[in-house]
Every structure is written in structure tokens, then in C-alpha cells.
Design a protein around this motif. Structure first.
Motif, PDB file in Angstrom:
ATOM      1  N   ALA A  63      -1.882 -13.205  18.099  1.00 24.90           N
ATOM      2  CA  ALA A  63      -1.544 -14.594  18.437  1.00 24.90           C
ATOM      3  C   ALA A  63      -2.604 -15.542  17.897  1.00 24.90           C
ATOM      4  N   VAL A  64      -3.859 -15.164  18.039  1.00 22.73           N
ATOM      5  CA  VAL A  64      -4.950 -16.005  17.555  1.00 22.73           C
ATOM      6  C   VAL A  64      -4.917 -16.082  16.029  1.00 22.73           C
ATOM      7  N   VAL A  65      -4.615 -14.972  15.371  1.00 19.84           N
ATOM      8  CA  VAL A  65      -4.520 -14.974  13.906  1.00 19.84           C
ATOM      9  C   VAL A  65      -3.403 -15.918  13.464  1.00 19.84           C
ATOM     10  N   LEU A  66      -2.210 -15.787  14.065  1.00 16.69           N
ATOM     11  CA  LEU A  66      -1.097 -16.686  13.724  1.00 16.69           C
ATOM     12  C   LEU A  66      -1.473 -18.148  13.976  1.00 16.69           C
ATOM     13  N   HIS A  86       9.097  -7.480  17.007  1.00 14.19           N
ATOM     14  CA  HIS A  86       8.159  -7.073  18.065  1.00 14.19           C
ATOM     15  C   HIS A  86       7.937  -8.263  18.986  1.00 14.19           C
ATOM     16  N   VAL A  87       8.055  -8.029  20.286  1.00 15.58           N
ATOM     17  CA  VAL A  87       7.853  -9.069  21.293  1.00 15.58           C
ATOM     18  C   VAL A  87       6.555  -8.792  22.031  1.00 15.58           C
ATOM     19  N   ASN A  88       5.720  -9.796  22.094  1.00 18.01           N
ATOM     20  CA  ASN A  88       4.480  -9.722  22.869  1.00 18.01           C
ATOM     21  C   ASN A  88       4.777 -10.393  24.207  1.00 18.01           C
ATOM     22  N   ALA A  89       5.023  -9.563  25.200  1.00 11.89           N
ATOM     23  CA  ALA A  89       5.501 -10.021  26.502  1.00 11.89           C
ATOM     24  C   ALA A  89       4.339 -10.399  27.421  1.00 11.89           C
ATOM     25  N   PRO A  90       4.648 -11.101  28.507  1.00 13.32           N
ATOM     26  CA  PRO A  90       3.618 -11.439  29.487  1.00 13.32           C
ATOM     27  C   PRO A  90       2.885 -10.184  29.959  1.00 13.32           C
ATOM     28  N   VAL A 102       5.004 -19.139  23.593  1.00  9.97           N
ATOM     29  CA  VAL A 102       5.428 -19.641  24.904  1.00  9.97           C
ATOM     30  C   VAL A 102       4.201 -19.581  25.814  1.00  9.97           C
ATOM     31  N   ALA A 103       3.618 -20.749  26.050  1.00 10.64           N
ATOM     32  CA  ALA A 103       2.418 -20.820  26.879  1.00 10.64           C
ATOM     33  C   ALA A 103       2.734 -20.457  28.323  1.00 10.64           C
ATOM     34  N   ASP A 104       3.898 -20.943  28.793  1.00  9.53           N
ATOM     35  CA  ASP A 104       4.325 -20.699  30.158  1.00  9.53           C
ATOM     36  C   ASP A 104       5.840 -20.539  30.130  1.00  9.53           C
ATOM     37  N   LEU A 105       6.351 -19.484  30.729  1.00  2.00           N
ATOM     38  CA  LEU A 105       7.791 -19.246  30.710  1.00  2.00           C
ATOM     39  C   LEU A 105       8.585 -20.352  31.402  1.00  2.00           C
ATOM     40  N   GLY A 106       7.923 -21.199  32.166  1.00  2.00           N
ATOM     41  CA  GLY A 106       8.580 -22.335  32.798  1.00  2.00           C
ATOM     42  C   GLY A 106       8.689 -23.552  31.886  1.00  2.00           C
ATOM     43  N   ASP A 107       8.046 -23.514  30.729  1.00  2.00           N
ATOM     44  CA  ASP A 107       8.118 -24.631  29.780  1.00  2.00           C
ATOM     45  C   ASP A 107       9.524 -24.749  29.202  1.00  2.00           C
ATOM     46  N   PRO A 108       9.907 -25.948  28.768  1.00  2.00           N
ATOM     47  CA  PRO A 108      11.209 -26.113  28.108  1.00  2.00           C
ATOM     48  C   PRO A 108      11.305 -25.264  26.842  1.00  2.00           C
ATOM     49  N   VAL A 109      12.498 -24.782  26.567  1.00  2.00           N
ATOM     50  CA  VAL A 109      12.758 -23.973  25.377  1.00  2.00           C
ATOM     51  C   VAL A 109      12.703 -24.887  24.158  1.00  2.00           C
ATOM     52  N   THR A 110      12.035 -24.425  23.094  1.00  2.00           N
ATOM     53  CA  THR A 110      11.806 -25.269  21.921  1.00  2.00           C
ATOM     54  C   THR A 110      12.762 -25.007  20.761  1.00  2.00           C
ATOM     55  N   ALA A 131      -4.191 -18.920  25.395  1.00  2.00           N
ATOM     56  CA  ALA A 131      -3.446 -17.707  25.057  1.00  2.00           C
ATOM     57  C   ALA A 131      -2.018 -17.850  25.580  1.00  2.00           C
ATOM     58  N   PRO A 132      -1.024 -17.637  24.728  1.00  2.00           N
ATOM     59  CA  PRO A 132       0.360 -17.765  25.185  1.00  2.00           C
ATOM     60  C   PRO A 132       0.752 -16.620  26.113  1.00  2.00           C
ATOM     61  N   GLU A 133       1.692 -16.904  26.977  1.00  2.00           N
ATOM     62  CA  GLU A 133       2.215 -15.876  27.880  1.00  2.00           C
ATOM     63  C   GLU A 133       3.068 -14.867  27.107  1.00  2.00           C
ATOM     64  N   ALA A 134       3.765 -15.367  26.074  1.00  2.00           N
ATOM     65  CA  ALA A 134       4.585 -14.513  25.209  1.00  2.00           C
ATOM     66  C   ALA A 134       4.575 -15.132  23.813  1.00  2.00           C
ATOM     67  N   TYR A 135       4.720 -14.274  22.808  1.00  2.00           N
ATOM     68  CA  TYR A 135       4.796 -14.775  21.442  1.00  2.00           C
ATOM     69  C   TYR A 135       5.445 -13.724  20.555  1.00  2.00           C
ATOM     70  N   ALA A 136       5.926 -14.199  19.410  1.00  2.00           N
ATOM     71  CA  ALA A 136       6.564 -13.298  18.445  1.00  2.00           C
ATOM     72  C   ALA A 136       6.749 -14.035  17.125  1.00  2.00           C
TER      73      ALA A 136
END
Length: 154
Positions: A61-64, A49-53, A128-136, A28-33
Motif C-alpha cells: 500500500a505504501v509503495v502504491l 488480490h484483496v488486502n482486507a482489514p 479504503v481508509a475506513d469501510l464506512g467511507d462513501p464508495v468512490t 494506512a488503509p483498512e483495505a486496498y487492491a
């Protein structure tokens, strides 16, 4: 999935669990949109719409991820109109649950409307699985600004 209950929060959670179990390596991602490319010279992507931590509803998220064949890891994935229509159609039964709002559906429908009005615009699914991950991508950066209030390095 027709035997699953779309009308209650518990039913939606069971559907989420069922779908997530079908995705190899799901996290499950920490955030997604779903992000929409800018309509002007502004570099910021539009995030209806932002799905925040800390969000408790991960069914969208699972549907997408199911539609896109994604595992929830940090990524920015092109989202075709056909993919987004499929995601809306897959999530629409959740509207039977009136105990909660469905802001992702409203946002996704708004993005479809914008794509119809301006075919030059693009949609991207950002996980975004983890907010510490590199920006894509720039869309990912816009999501992190919305979530964290700071501009990450791209």
C-alpha cells in the motif's frame, strides 16, 4: 534505502515505516487492491488480490501510494501501466524475504499481463481508509463486496 534489509519481515516493516514517513498525512488503509476493469459486459472489476482489514503487511500500500502521490485516504486512482511497472519494480526487492509470500507482486504482474493482452482494459488502485467511507467507484464497490460480502451503494 539500499541500507535497509529487504530479506526479513522486520526489515520490510522498517522499509514500510521509512516510506510511510515520506508521505504527508499517510494513513494506512483498512483495505486496498489493484483492480482491473472487466473484460466482458460484467460490471464487476477483477481483484487479483484483496488486502482486507486486519492485514499486517502494508508495504505494498505504501509503495502504491508513493508512486501515485497518495496519502492512503479513501480513493480510486487511475493506475497507468508505467505506474504499475514502477510499483512492481519498487516492491520486487521484497522477494528476498522468503519467510512470507508476496501476493501483491503476483497480482500486479498478472494485471500487467492482462493489460498487455487487452489494451482496452484499465487498472485502478483502490484505497479504503475506513469501510464506512462513501464508495468512490465501481472498483471500490467490488473491493468492498470482496471484503464485506455485501453490496454497497455507489
Amino acid at each position: 534505502m539500499s541500507d535497509l534489509d529487504w530479506s526479513t519481515p522486520e526489515g520490510l516493516a522498517a522499509i514500510r515505516t521509512h516510506l510511510a514517513a515520506q508521505i504527508d498525512g499517510w494513513q494506512a488503509p483498512e483495505a486496498y487492491a489493484v483492480a482491473l476493469s472487466p473484460a466482458s459486459s460484467s460490471p464487476e472489476w477483477v481483484l487479483p488480490h484483496v488486502n482486507a482489514p486486519g492485514g499486517r503487511h502494508q508495504l505494498p500500500a505504501v509503495v502504491l501510494a508513493t508512486i501515485l502521490g497518495h496519502d492512503g485516504s479513501t480513493a480510486s486512482l487511475p493506475l497507468s501501466r508505467t505506474d504499475l511497472e514502477a510499483a512492481v519494480a519498487s516492491l520486487e526487492p521484497a522477494e528476498a524475504c522468503t519467510a512470507m509470500g508476496h501476493p501483491n507482486l503476483a497480482a500486479w504482474r498478472a494485471v500487467l499481463h492482462e493489460l498487455d493482452g487487452n489494451p482496452a482494459r484499465e487498472a485502478v488502485a483502490v484505497f479504503v481508509a475506513d469501510l464506512g467511507d462513501p464508495v468512490t467507484s465501481e472498483a471500490d464497490a467490488s473491493l468492498r463486496v470482496a471484503v464485506q460480502g455485501v453490496t454497497p451503494e455507489v
